[in-house]
Design a protein around this motif. Structure first.
Motif, PDB file in Angstrom:
ATOM      1  N   ARG A   1      -3.995  -9.716   5.682  1.00 63.15           N
ATOM      2  CA  ARG A   1      -3.895  -8.299   5.338  1.00 63.15           C
ATOM      3  C   ARG A   1      -3.265  -7.569   6.508  1.00 63.15           C
ATOM      4  O   ARG A   1      -3.566  -7.859   7.671  1.00 63.15           O
ATOM      5  N   ASN A   2      -2.374  -6.632   6.199  1.00 67.04           N
ATOM      6  CA  ASN A   2      -1.833  -5.761   7.234  1.00 67.04           C
ATOM      7  C   ASN A   2      -2.773  -4.577   7.372  1.00 67.04           C
ATOM      8  O   ASN A   2      -2.775  -3.661   6.541  1.00 67.04           O
ATOM      9  N   ASN A   3      -3.589  -4.597   8.423  1.00 69.04           N
ATOM     10  CA  ASN A   3      -4.541  -3.517   8.669  1.00 69.04           C
ATOM     11  C   ASN A   3      -3.899  -2.285   9.284  1.00 69.04           C
ATOM     12  O   ASN A   3      -4.579  -1.293   9.530  1.00 69.04           O
ATOM     13  N   GLY A   4      -2.594  -2.346   9.538  1.00 66.02           N
ATOM     14  CA  GLY A   4      -1.894  -1.192  10.086  1.00 66.02           C
ATOM     15  C   GLY A   4      -2.192  -1.018  11.574  1.00 66.02           C
ATOM     16  O   GLY A   4      -2.627  -1.928  12.246  1.00 66.02           O
ATOM     17  N   PRO A   5      -1.990   0.190  12.066  1.00 69.10           N
ATOM     18  CA  PRO A   5      -1.571   1.372  11.307  1.00 69.10           C
ATOM     19  C   PRO A   5      -0.088   1.376  10.895  1.00 69.10           C
ATOM     20  O   PRO A   5       0.329   2.219  10.115  1.00 69.10           O
ATOM     21  N   ALA A   6       0.695   0.409  11.393  1.00 73.86           N
ATOM     22  CA  ALA A   6       2.126   0.445  11.124  1.00 73.86           C
ATOM     23  C   ALA A   6       2.525  -0.619  10.105  1.00 73.86           C
ATOM     24  O   ALA A   6       1.949  -1.711  10.049  1.00 73.86           O
ATOM     25  N   THR A   7       3.520  -0.302   9.303  1.00 72.34           N
ATOM     26  CA  THR A   7       4.185  -1.288   8.455  1.00 72.34           C
ATOM     27  C   THR A   7       5.073  -2.157   9.338  1.00 72.34           C
ATOM     28  O   THR A   7       5.732  -1.651  10.249  1.00 72.34           O
TER      29      THR A   7
END
Length: 521
Positions: free
Chosen positions: A352-358
């Motif tokens: 999962r991309n937890n971010g905060p950035a794409t």
């Protein structure tokens, strides 16, 4: 019919490299659907075109022959080989070319798209001196291959005025994530005839958005797709305006974000997008605000179809230097499975991309943003493996390629079907995101802001109460398998993939050839 396969139609022919996986021979004959883009030609100019072939599965075509039938335009146009292929002209207005090698149809990005594409060798199309503005006709392009595979596509060709659009200079700007940027949009007439109307087609990085909604522009959500202008441009003159852009709050920083605009005549834009309604593509949305105008100029009706005969510099672009710091945390996702010996269970794993950035790694090399390694638990054998994963030689681990664009807050998973050969209590495998990769364009993402969660486990135990063989994902989340699909990502627009975007409702790779010409010496 493979109408969905025709949604990524244009601009791919010259890109060549837009292939996500090597093609393998199909077990059964795939249904092949051909496409040959419409063309507007001017006397004295030549355009290159090629037949594109689409299928819903990977396949390789052998002994391919392509026939170009332009008898409706005999003495008006010529079609000749451009790549040195062997061709014959059995009669006036007909050209038959043999492909020197087999044509492989490979999957287009994003991984798991289910759309496979191959290209034939190019041909040159030119208008003769006998052609007159307003002449038009059809070119029927057909192919046949070993095993009885065949198909045809009818393309429209018309004769127009030759003009020459030129884009303004490239400029550099700066902003923090979430900030606003004003950029120039400039175009000039480098030809010998007045240009009467034109279109700007935009290729903007995923993070570049706009809140303006001009009535002569098309949008997909907050992404600007194209704008159509009625203004004329006299010979030697130019027009300009200012575009108000902004960066998404999840823009990675520091980094550089790029945007481009390609200018084309209205006729060339029609050639590019005419097929959109026929293939049932989702339409982009026109704005409901005022018109975007490029300075004040007399407006008059379009007198004749026009085509750009000097397309080498018909674009402009902007680089936005993103300041500050805004990083990305990719967290591995494992699974907990139960089953009896001999049962087949499904492990849903990924990250999962937890971010905060794409994380936007889109580039001309078409490499994944990161790689995930999946190590099988002892006592299990993989009987179903995602297409994006490959077994590392001499190991029980698989290396899986991600997409190039990993959106903050989204989950990316694949499914491995595992047979439990013998039950070992708490048999543990592993999932490692951001794994090292000896890849042509570089390795995995190395700047994860929380590497402690890059690893997760796959645990296999005996079934409870003698239960069945299907496992449940204890720490899995997100959806289905195949090839690290984006869960809940924007549809219809994969911004920035060499121009893979929604143009007037067609998911097409418009500026791929422009990207290639910019960065290849």
């Amino acid at each position: 019919m493979l109408k969905h396969s025709l949604r990524c139609l244009v601009g791919l022919g010259a890109a060549g490299a837009l292939v996500a996986a090597s093609a393998t021979p199909a077990v059964a004959a795939a249904e092949i659907e051909p496409y040959f883009q419409d063309t507007t030609l001017a006397v004295g100019s030549t355009k290159t075109n090629r037949l594109l072939l689409y299928a819903d599965e990977p396949t390789t075509l052998n002994d391919v022959s392509v026939r170009y039938d332009y008898r409706s335009l005999t003495n008006k146009i010529t079609i000749a080989p451009a790549d040195g292929q062997e061709c014959t002209a059995p009669e006036p207005g007909v050209l038959v070319c043999e492909e020197r090698y087999g044509v492989s149809l490979s999957e287009l990005p994003p991984l798991g798209s289910g759309i496979h594409r191959g290209v034939t060798q190019q041909v040159n199309m030119a208008a003769t001196q006998d052609a007159q503005v307003g002449d038009s006709g059809d070119v029927v392009v057909s192919f046949q291959a070993a095993g009885g595979q065949r198909g045809s596509y009818t393309s429209q060709v018309r004769i127009g005025e030759g003009v020459d659009l030129a884009g303004g200079p490239f400029t550099t700007h700066s902003s923090k994530p979430g900030g606003k940027v004003s950029v120039p949009l400039a175009v000039s007439n480098a030809g010998k005839k007045t240009i009467t109307g034109f279109v700007a087609v935009f290729d903007l990085s995923y993070s570049i958005r706009t809140r303006d909604r001009f009535s002569n522009c098309l949008y997909s959500d907050d992404h600007l797709i194209s704008c159509e202008f009625d203004e004329e441009i006299p010979v030697g003159e130019g027009l300009s305006t200012t575009l108000n852009l902004e960066l998404a709050k999840d823009t990675y920083a520091p980094t550089n974000q790029a945007g481009y605009a390609e200018f084309m005549t209205k006729a060339d834009f029609e050639d590019l997008t005419r097929v959109r309604e026929a293939v049932g593509s989702r339409a982009a949305t026109a704005g409901n605000g005022p018109k975007l105008t490029l300075a004040e100029a007399p407006i008059r009706a379009r007198q004749a179809d026009q085509t750009d005969v000097g397309p080498g510099y018909d674009y402009t672009g902007w680089t936005i230097k993103v300041t500050g710091r805004n990083g990305t945390d990719l967290a591995a996702i494992g699974d907990a499975l139960r089953g009896r010996a001999g049962a087949v269970v499904t492990a849903t794993v990924g990250f999962r991309n937890n971010g905060p950035a794409t994380l936007d790694k889109v580039n001309a090399d078409w490499e994944a943003a990161t790689h995930t390694v999946v190590e099988l638990p002892p006592g299990t054998t993989a009987v179903g493996v995602p297409a994006s994963c490959q077994l590392r030689a001499g190991t029980r681990t698989y290396q899986c390629a991600s997409e190039m664009l990993l959106v903050a807050g989204k989950t990316y998973t694949v499914e491995f079907r595992l047979r439990i050969d013998r039950v070992i209590p708490n048999a543990r495998g592993a999932v490692l995101v951001n794994a090292p990769c000896e890849c042509p364009a570089g390795g995995s993402f190395e700047d994860d802001i929380k590497p402690a969660n890059d690893r997760a486990t796959i645990v296999v135990n005996a079934a409870q109460g003698g239960g069945g063989g299907q496992g449940s994902g204890g720490d899995s989340s997100g959806g289905g398998g195949g090839a690290l699909p984006i869960t809940g990502s924007p549809t219809g627009l994969i911004a920035g993939i060499g121009g893979l975007l929604l143009v007037a409702g067609v998911g097409v790779c418009v500026l791929a050839r422009r990207r290639t010409s910019r960065f290849v010496a």
